[in-house]
Design an enzyme around this catalytic site. Structure first.
Site, mmCIF file in Angstrom:
data_model
loop_
_atom_site.group_PDB
_atom_site.id
_atom_site.type_symbol
_atom_site.label_atom_id
_atom_site.label_comp_id
_atom_site.label_asym_id
_atom_site.label_seq_id
_atom_site.Cartn_x
_atom_site.Cartn_y
_atom_site.Cartn_z
ATOM 1 N N ILE A 55 0.857 -1.193 0.000
ATOM 2 C CA ILE A 55 0.000 0.000 0.000
ATOM 3 C C ILE A 55 0.888 1.237 0.000
ATOM 4 O O ILE A 55 1.815 1.345 0.817
ATOM 5 C CB ILE A 55 -0.899 0.064 1.263
ATOM 6 C CG1 ILE A 55 -1.622 -1.264 1.516
ATOM 7 C CG2 ILE A 55 -1.873 1.241 1.170
ATOM 8 C CD1 ILE A 55 -2.642 -1.640 0.518
ATOM 9 N N HIS A 57 0.653 4.238 1.309
ATOM 10 C CA HIS A 57 -0.226 4.909 2.281
ATOM 11 C C HIS A 57 -0.308 6.407 2.005
ATOM 12 O O HIS A 57 0.672 7.030 1.577
ATOM 13 C CB HIS A 57 0.312 4.696 3.699
ATOM 14 C CG HIS A 57 0.278 3.263 4.139
ATOM 15 N ND1 HIS A 57 -0.888 2.615 4.448
ATOM 16 C CD2 HIS A 57 1.268 2.359 4.309
ATOM 17 C CE1 HIS A 57 -0.619 1.372 4.788
ATOM 18 N NE2 HIS A 57 0.685 1.176 4.710
ATOM 19 N N VAL A 179 27.574 -8.809 4.014
ATOM 20 C CA VAL A 179 28.554 -8.023 4.784
ATOM 21 C C VAL A 179 28.732 -8.664 6.151
ATOM 22 O O VAL A 179 27.748 -8.903 6.871
ATOM 23 C CB VAL A 179 28.078 -6.553 4.911
ATOM 24 C CG1 VAL A 179 29.011 -5.756 5.826
ATOM 25 C CG2 VAL A 179 27.998 -5.910 3.529
ATOM 26 N N ARG A 316 8.661 -6.736 9.737
ATOM 27 C CA ARG A 316 8.828 -5.286 9.867
ATOM 28 C C ARG A 316 10.092 -5.015 10.683
ATOM 29 O O ARG A 316 10.304 -5.659 11.719
ATOM 30 C CB ARG A 316 7.641 -4.670 10.594
ATOM 31 C CG ARG A 316 6.284 -4.952 9.993
ATOM 32 C CD ARG A 316 5.230 -4.524 11.000
ATOM 33 N NE ARG A 316 3.866 -4.743 10.581
ATOM 34 C CZ ARG A 316 3.173 -5.860 10.828
ATOM 35 N NH1 ARG A 316 3.733 -6.885 11.444
ATOM 36 N NH2 ARG A 316 1.915 -5.954 10.457
ATOM 37 N N SER A 343 6.633 -0.145 8.266
ATOM 38 C CA SER A 343 5.548 0.552 7.556
ATOM 39 C C SER A 343 5.386 1.956 8.123
ATOM 40 O O SER A 343 5.511 2.128 9.340
ATOM 41 C CB SER A 343 4.250 -0.235 7.718
ATOM 42 O OG SER A 343 3.250 0.308 6.903
ATOM 43 N N CYS A 443 -1.975 -22.752 -9.758
ATOM 44 C CA CYS A 443 -1.220 -24.013 -9.619
ATOM 45 C C CYS A 443 0.111 -23.789 -8.908
ATOM 46 O O CYS A 443 0.836 -24.741 -8.638
ATOM 47 C CB CYS A 443 -1.023 -24.686 -10.981
ATOM 48 S SG CYS A 443 0.449 -24.153 -11.870
ATOM 49 N N CYS A 448 4.411 -24.822 -14.656
ATOM 50 C CA CYS A 448 5.465 -24.063 -15.353
ATOM 51 C C CYS A 448 6.853 -24.215 -14.739
ATOM 52 O O CYS A 448 7.854 -23.982 -15.412
ATOM 53 C CB CYS A 448 5.100 -22.577 -15.465
ATOM 54 S SG CYS A 448 4.954 -21.734 -13.885
HETATM 55 C C1 LIG Z 1 3.899 -7.242 7.100
HETATM 56 C C2 LIG Z 1 4.377 -5.949 6.494
HETATM 57 C C3 LIG Z 1 3.480 -5.082 5.864
HETATM 58 C C4 LIG Z 1 3.926 -3.888 5.327
HETATM 59 N N1 LIG Z 1 3.068 -3.118 4.610
HETATM 60 C C5 LIG Z 1 3.491 -1.956 4.080
HETATM 61 C C6 LIG Z 1 2.627 -1.168 3.284
HETATM 62 O O1 LIG Z 1 1.513 -1.563 2.969
HETATM 63 N N2 LIG Z 1 3.081 0.041 2.851
HETATM 64 C C7 LIG Z 1 4.315 0.510 3.166
HETATM 65 O O2 LIG Z 1 4.635 1.631 2.802
HETATM 66 N N3 LIG Z 1 5.175 -0.250 3.871
HETATM 67 C C8 LIG Z 1 4.799 -1.470 4.317
HETATM 68 N N4 LIG Z 1 5.656 -2.258 5.006
HETATM 69 C C9 LIG Z 1 7.019 -1.777 5.242
HETATM 70 C C10 LIG Z 1 7.889 -1.940 4.006
HETATM 71 O O3 LIG Z 1 7.739 -3.217 3.442
HETATM 72 C C11 LIG Z 1 9.334 -1.708 4.453
HETATM 73 O O4 LIG Z 1 9.399 -0.451 5.081
HETATM 74 C C12 LIG Z 1 10.326 -1.734 3.314
HETATM 75 O O5 LIG Z 1 10.148 -2.844 2.490
HETATM 76 C C13 LIG Z 1 11.719 -1.735 3.924
HETATM 77 O O6 LIG Z 1 12.644 -1.776 2.888
HETATM 78 P P1 LIG Z 1 14.190 -1.924 3.221
HETATM 79 O O7 LIG Z 1 14.886 -1.742 1.946
HETATM 80 O O8 LIG Z 1 14.537 -1.038 4.364
HETATM 81 O O9 LIG Z 1 14.347 -3.401 3.798
HETATM 82 P P2 LIG Z 1 14.460 -4.812 3.031
HETATM 83 O O10 LIG Z 1 13.530 -4.916 1.913
HETATM 84 O O11 LIG Z 1 14.365 -5.855 4.102
HETATM 85 O O12 LIG Z 1 15.928 -4.777 2.428
HETATM 86 C C14 LIG Z 1 17.055 -4.934 3.238
HETATM 87 C C15 LIG Z 1 18.054 -5.763 2.456
HETATM 88 O O13 LIG Z 1 19.265 -5.851 3.201
HETATM 89 C C16 LIG Z 1 19.841 -7.103 2.924
HETATM 90 N N5 LIG Z 1 20.797 -7.406 3.978
HETATM 91 C C17 LIG Z 1 20.554 -7.591 5.285
HETATM 92 N N6 LIG Z 1 21.709 -7.876 5.932
HETATM 93 C C18 LIG Z 1 22.699 -7.859 4.997
HETATM 94 C C19 LIG Z 1 24.097 -8.086 5.047
HETATM 95 N N7 LIG Z 1 24.720 -8.389 6.184
HETATM 96 N N8 LIG Z 1 24.807 -7.997 3.898
HETATM 97 C C20 LIG Z 1 24.198 -7.699 2.714
HETATM 98 N N9 LIG Z 1 22.854 -7.483 2.626
HETATM 99 C C21 LIG Z 1 22.122 -7.561 3.752
HETATM 100 C C22 LIG Z 1 18.654 -8.051 2.892
HETATM 101 O O14 LIG Z 1 18.936 -9.230 2.168
HETATM 102 C C23 LIG Z 1 17.581 -7.191 2.238
HETATM 103 O O15 LIG Z 1 17.460 -7.447 0.851
HETATM 104 C C24 LIG Z 1 5.266 -3.505 5.495
HETATM 105 C C25 LIG Z 1 6.171 -4.390 6.094
HETATM 106 C C26 LIG Z 1 5.726 -5.612 6.553
HETATM 107 C C27 LIG Z 1 6.693 -6.582 7.119
#
Ligand SMILES: Cc1cc2nc3c(=O)[nH]c(=O)nc-3n(C[C@H](O)[C@H](O)[C@H](O)COP(=O)(O)OP(=O)(O)OC[C@H]3O[C@@H](n4cnc5c(N)ncnc54)[C@H](O)[C@@H]3O)c2cc1C
Length: 486
Positions: A55, A57, A179, A316, A343, A443, A448
């Site tokens: 979403i 938001h 890392v 989260r 989120s 499926c 596939c």
């Molecule tokens: C249940 C749920 C519902 C949500 N719904 C919403 C929503 O509707 N709308 C909204 O705006 N937000 C929502 N969020 C929040 C949103 O999904 C996150 O804020 C966002 O995806 C965070 O992105 P990020 O890049 O910080 O983290 P991530 O996508 O987790 O990326 C972090 C990356 O770091 C990598 N990493 C970690 N440690 C290491 C390491 N040591 N070395 C190399 N790489 C590493 C991981 O592999 C990962 O790919 C939701 C989250 C959850 C869990």
């Protein structure tokens, strides 16, 4: 055997290719900088950024003045243009937050005031108005807060296309690089991974639920991430049109509650739950899902749960600060933490990326714009969206577009082959699923997946037994019983 220290010293090294790290890479790729982005996974957006509610938001809910409110409201406004530039499905459905009694209507009024402070357009609807908009709602509904600027996005392709665009503009993406240590070096940092040691002048920590572990590699920190799991149901897109808007209950201290929303693909998503857990716990369980189901049926009694095609969960990155952490580290401006991005982190991500570039990176390194920066990805061909005449034109030019691989989601061989020509190509079965939805349907890849395994083997000149389902080590085939071919 010792790890090799790579000779290049990058201007910027980003840890984590989720939506946050990837958009930061793309934002910085418009300047003359050498940039590398690492992820321990073998694809972009393979963690929380692909397991959420998707979403965008509106921003009426976060505490006014908080980073969550500021970045969410700014980010929401950036999505229409970004989705167009990155060729990603995005629809501004609008959201309805429901009230079922007088007490809850008072909360809606408080939320309306909060929305006004956050500068988000909202309106309180009467029972008659909300039921006219959404006849399938529980008829006991008394009022709703309507936020027309809330949207839904294809979260997988948003991150993947942003990475592709960053790579097209000169960023280097290193997959399967975990890392494990960071030390201060003269004029920068030495970043040790499982593969090698990289040098960089500036390090940006966007490691999601592991961001506290990364931050603590360079200095003691006074915050911590405790992952909070959310479990979901996903319904097939052949489920009848239930609702036209994203439907929320009232928010609570545990989050925005169990929502019901149609994704751009047509599938309904129902969830999430909210329970603290460990960083790697993505298990789903029947009791939690039963509570999700009860909460959703309370809002929409006719949800066809028999159309469920799978359940899943995401984590989260909830921080002890209770807000997004987007700042220089205490000890050195050349280390930047972008942490606690729970989120509405997806919605906030473009605004966070812009802030990181303009307010945190710009003061420490010269940002010279590139004349040839291209903010757009090359358009994707999706045959299912075309009329028959146009489809036939493409098929006559390339018969692979007429060979169906995924019958549930109508994905052709030609479209899968096209992916291998892009600058962030898929390396695994799931990576193809996220990009084209092959295997996403009823499926769940039963038909596939074997063909996709053979395609990956052919593309990367490996044996089918070496093809990965997802990350390194996730082999799916032990041996072939027959001489399988496409
Ligand atoms: C249940 C749920 C519902 C949500 N719904 C919403 C929503 O509707 N709308 C909204 O705006 N937000 C929502 N969020 C929040 C949103 O999904 C996150 O804020 C966002 O995806 C965070 O992105 P990020 O890049 O910080 O983290 P991530 O996508 O987790 O990326 C972090 C990356 O770091 C990598 N990493 C970690 N440690 C290491 C390491 N040591 N070395 C190399 N790489 C590493 C991981 O592999 C990962 O790919 C939701 C989250 C959850 C869990």
């Amino acid at each position: 055997m010792g790890l090799t220290i790579m000779s290049t010293k990058y201007d910027v090294l980003i840890i984590g290719a989720g939506v946050v790290g990837t958009l930061i890479a793309r934002e910085l790729s418009q300047y003359h900088l050498s940039i590398v982005i690492l992820d321990k996974s073998n694809d972009a957006g393979n963690a929380t950024s692909s397991a959420n509610s998707a979403i965008i938001h509106s921003g009426y809910d976060p505490e006014p003045g908080s980073n969550k409110a500021i970045f969410n409201v700014l980010g929401n406004k950036m999505f229409p243009l970004l989705a167009e530039q990155l060729d990603v499905s995005f629809t501004q459905l609008g959201s309805l937050t429901l009230a079922f009694n007088e007490e809850q209507i008072k909360v809606l009024e408080q939320l309306k005031k909060r929305a006004e402070t956050n500068d988000v357009p909202v309106k309180i609807l009467t029972k008659e108005e909300v039921l006219a908009m959404e006849p399938a709602l529980n008829q006991e509904v008394k009022a709703a807060l309507y936020a027309p600027t809330a949207g839904v996005i294809d979260p997988f392709n948003f991150v993947i296309h942003a990475m592709e665009n960053a790579v097209d503009n000169g960023v280097i993406f290193l997959r399967n690089h975990e890392v494990t240590n960071i030390v201060k070096d003269v004029d920068g940092y030495l970043v040790t991974t499982n593969k090698n040691i990289l040098k960089a002048k500036i390090v940006i920590n966007a490691a999601g639920v592991k961001a506290d572990v990364i931050a603590a590699m360079i200095e003691p920190i006074d915050w911590k991430i405790t992952p909070r799991k959310g479990e979901y149901y996903l319904l097939d897109h052949y489920a009848p049109n239930l609702t036209q808007h994203t439907i929320f209950p009232l928010p609570s201290e545990k989050g925005k509650g169990v929502l019901v929303s149609q994704m751009p693909s047509g599938n309904y998503i129902i969830g999430p739950s909210s329970e603290f857990t460990d960083a790697d716990d993505l298990a789903t369980d029947a009791d939690t899902l039963a509570k999700v189901k009860t909460a959703a049926l309370n809002m929409i009694p006719s949800i066809p749960f028999k159309e469920t095609i799978r359940v899943f969960s995401g984590l989260r990155a909830t921080s002890t600060r209770g807000d997004f952490i987007v700042e220089h580290s205490n000890s050195n401006k050349h280390f930047i933490n972008v942490a606690g991005i729970e989120s509405p982190g997806f919605a906030a991500s473009p605004a966070i990326a812009k802030y990181v570039a303009e307010q945190l990176v710009k003061p420490i390194i010269q940002l010279i714009p590139k004349a040839n920066f291209n903010p757009r990805v090359k358009r994707y061909l999706r045959l299912a969206k075309l009329d028959d005449e146009t489809k036939n034109k493409y098929i006559s030019q390339n018969p692979d577009y007429g060979t169906m691989i995924c019958h549930c989601e109508n994905v052709s061989l030609g479209e899968i082959k096209d992916l291998f020509t892009r600058s962030c190509p898929p390396m695994s079965v799931k990576a193809i699923k996220r990009r084209l939805r092959a295997g996403f349907g009823r499926c769940q890849g039963g038909f596939c997946q074997p063909k996709i395994v053979l395609l990956l083997a052919e593309q990367y000149k490996i044996k089918p037994t070496e093809v990965l389902l997802d990350d390194e080590g996730s082999y799916i085939i032990d041996h072939l019983v027959k001489g399988e071919t496409l």
